[in-house]
Scaffold this motif. Structure first.
Motif, mmCIF file in Angstrom:
data_model
loop_
_atom_site.group_PDB
_atom_site.id
_atom_site.type_symbol
_atom_site.label_atom_id
_atom_site.label_comp_id
_atom_site.label_asym_id
_atom_site.label_seq_id
_atom_site.Cartn_x
_atom_site.Cartn_y
_atom_site.Cartn_z
ATOM 1 N N ALA A 1 0.836 -1.203 0.000
ATOM 2 C CA ALA A 1 0.000 0.000 0.000
ATOM 3 C C ALA A 1 0.869 1.250 0.000
ATOM 4 N N CYS A 2 1.968 1.217 0.766
ATOM 5 C CA CYS A 2 2.903 2.352 0.817
ATOM 6 C C CYS A 2 3.558 2.565 -0.545
ATOM 7 N N TYR A 3 3.938 1.442 -1.190
ATOM 8 C CA TYR A 3 4.561 1.542 -2.514
ATOM 9 C C TYR A 3 3.597 2.209 -3.499
ATOM 10 N N CYS A 4 2.338 1.789 -3.489
ATOM 11 C CA CYS A 4 1.333 2.361 -4.405
ATOM 12 C C CYS A 4 1.102 3.837 -4.082
ATOM 13 N N LEU A 5 1.078 4.165 -2.799
ATOM 14 C CA LEU A 5 0.893 5.550 -2.373
ATOM 15 C C LEU A 5 2.041 6.415 -2.902
ATOM 16 N N CYS A 6 3.260 5.914 -2.777
ATOM 17 C CA CYS A 6 4.441 6.639 -3.277
ATOM 18 C C CYS A 6 4.369 6.834 -4.785
ATOM 19 N N ARG A 7 4.008 5.763 -5.495
ATOM 20 C CA ARG A 7 3.974 5.832 -6.954
ATOM 21 C C ARG A 7 2.961 6.863 -7.438
ATOM 22 N N HIS A 8 1.760 6.846 -6.855
ATOM 23 C CA HIS A 8 0.714 7.758 -7.306
ATOM 24 C C HIS A 8 0.972 9.190 -6.843
ATOM 25 N N PHE A 9 1.674 9.371 -5.735
ATOM 26 C CA PHE A 9 2.089 10.722 -5.332
ATOM 27 C C PHE A 9 3.100 11.257 -6.340
ATOM 28 N N ARG A 10 4.053 10.404 -6.725
ATOM 29 C CA ARG A 10 5.094 10.811 -7.678
ATOM 30 C C ARG A 10 4.496 11.133 -9.037
ATOM 31 N N GLU A 11 3.494 10.351 -9.447
ATOM 32 C CA GLU A 11 2.893 10.537 -10.773
ATOM 33 C C GLU A 11 1.709 11.501 -10.749
ATOM 34 N N GLU A 12 1.367 12.015 -9.564
ATOM 35 C CA GLU A 12 0.297 13.001 -9.387
ATOM 36 C C GLU A 12 -1.053 12.485 -9.874
ATOM 37 N N CYS A 13 -1.338 11.217 -9.543
ATOM 38 C CA CYS A 13 -2.640 10.617 -9.858
ATOM 39 C C CYS A 13 -3.535 10.771 -8.630
ATOM 40 N N ALA A 14 -4.312 11.843 -8.605
ATOM 41 C CA ALA A 14 -5.068 12.194 -7.397
ATOM 42 C C ALA A 14 -6.068 11.115 -6.992
ATOM 43 N N ALA A 15 -6.824 10.589 -7.966
ATOM 44 C CA ALA A 15 -7.857 9.600 -7.643
ATOM 45 C C ALA A 15 -7.245 8.323 -7.070
ATOM 46 N N GLU A 16 -6.190 7.824 -7.731
ATOM 47 C CA GLU A 16 -5.540 6.607 -7.253
ATOM 48 C C GLU A 16 -4.842 6.853 -5.923
ATOM 49 N N PHE A 17 -4.300 8.043 -5.740
ATOM 50 C CA PHE A 17 -3.646 8.361 -4.464
ATOM 51 C C PHE A 17 -4.662 8.315 -3.329
ATOM 52 N N ARG A 18 -5.843 8.889 -3.564
ATOM 53 C CA ARG A 18 -6.879 8.886 -2.524
ATOM 54 C C ARG A 18 -7.319 7.463 -2.196
#
Length: 330
Positions: free
Chosen positions: A5-22
């Protein structure tokens, strides 16, 4: 699961994918809330998740993560950054840069919203009486008195620069903590069956006689089908799996699975969440010209760091300067 979950959170923060980050924020938060006590080996993971969640809401003063309603998201983020620093073996310049940027932006966000009194109160909470903090504390106190949120200090240490530095830290964190989450999950499954991780990694799986006979029957059927039916020119013949050396076949399959996972991690979000090409604004052009006057043509990295650009790279700055030159000449 928390590491994934942390890895996915990092990836979507880096790629600025707001919906996936949430979406992964909610998953990570639920997993963290389910922990009665944070295991030592998961402390950095938990702290990083909490940091990213707060940084993502850093400009929303109406959002509260602490019982004390005066504490803004960035001030809460600073406490988790402090915890992260304590877990680091060696503190790099990047750590100090991020700490200073969070401190400056805590004040800046209050001022941008017109909360000058609150900004002064925050300043008192942020800094101790240590000599190392004194220069920045004095500068920020002067900025608050001016009631101007667009002074050079706040513009030079902008929120965009903070996000960029956080992304750099994420990249270092993920490289240091690369793990194959599928192998971890499989290992836990084997251990729960009482077989042990060694059995999963080192021993060859013994196929019983019924499975052998089924496999041989299928292979004979495939051969008969190939001999009866001639493939059309456009068809590609599937390679036959040789019955010997099952161990090599297992290793090969495992490597293919690992490569597929790595490719998914690297490129999986590219289609859905890839950066869209953004038009250059008039403000960005002015920032670029100002940076060139100060640092000269070719020093794109310095211009990028000191300028307020919207998610640009040094290569983008170079290309834009060439475009501007052509426009002025033509």
């Amino acid at each position: 699961m928390l590491e994934f979950a942390c890895y996915c959170l990092c990836r979507h923060f880096r790629e600025e994918c707001a919906a996936e980050f949430r979406r992964w924020r909610d998953v990570a938060q639920a997993l963290i809330n389910g922990l009665s006590k944070i295991p030592t080996h998961q402390k950095k993971t938990v702290y990083l998740c909490q940091l990213l969640i707060r940084i993502a809401n850093g400009k929303k003063l109406e959002c509260h993560f602490e019982n004390d309603q005066r504490i803004s998201p960035l001030e809460s983020a600073l406490s988790f950054w402090t915890l992260l620093e304590r877990e680091e073996i060696k503190l790099e310049k990047l750590h100090e840069d991020i700490r200073r940027l969070i401190q400056i932006q805590i004040v800046a966000v209050h001022m941008e919203n017109g909360y000058f009194k609150e900004a002064a109160e925050v300043l008192e909470r942020l800094f101790t009486d240590s000599e190392s903090d004194k220069p920045l504390r004095v500068k920020l106190a002067t900025v608050i008195k001016s009631k101007d949120p667009y002074v050079p200090l706040l513009q030079s240490f902008s929120y965009n620069l903070l996000i960029s530095k956080i992304k750099s830290y994420i990249e270092l964190f993920t490289k240091e903590n690369e793990t194959n989450f599928l192998i971890q999950a499989a290992t836990k499954q084997v251990e729960s069956k009482g077989l042990g991780a060694t059995a999963l990694q080192n021993k060859t799986v013994n196929v019983n006689e019924n499975n052998k006979r089924n496999l041989e029957t299928k292979q004979r059927s495939m051969k008969e089908q190939e001999s009866i039916t001639d493939p059309s020119p456009g068809e590609i013949k599937k390679p036959r799996v040789r019955p010997h050396s099952r161990r090599k076949h297992r290793v090969s399959s495992a490597l293919q699975s690992l490569n597929s996972l790595q490719n998914l991690q690297k490129h999986g979000g590219a289609v859905a969440c890839g950066r869209r090409r953004q038009r250059w604004t008039y403000k960005e052009d002015l920032e670029l010209k100002s940076g060139i006057r100060e640092f000269g043509v070719g020093n794109w990295a310095k211009i990028l760091v000191h300028g307020d650009f919207n998610n640009r790279t040094s290569v983008m700055l170079k290309d834009r300067w060439r475009t501007l030159c052509r426009i002025e000449q033509g």
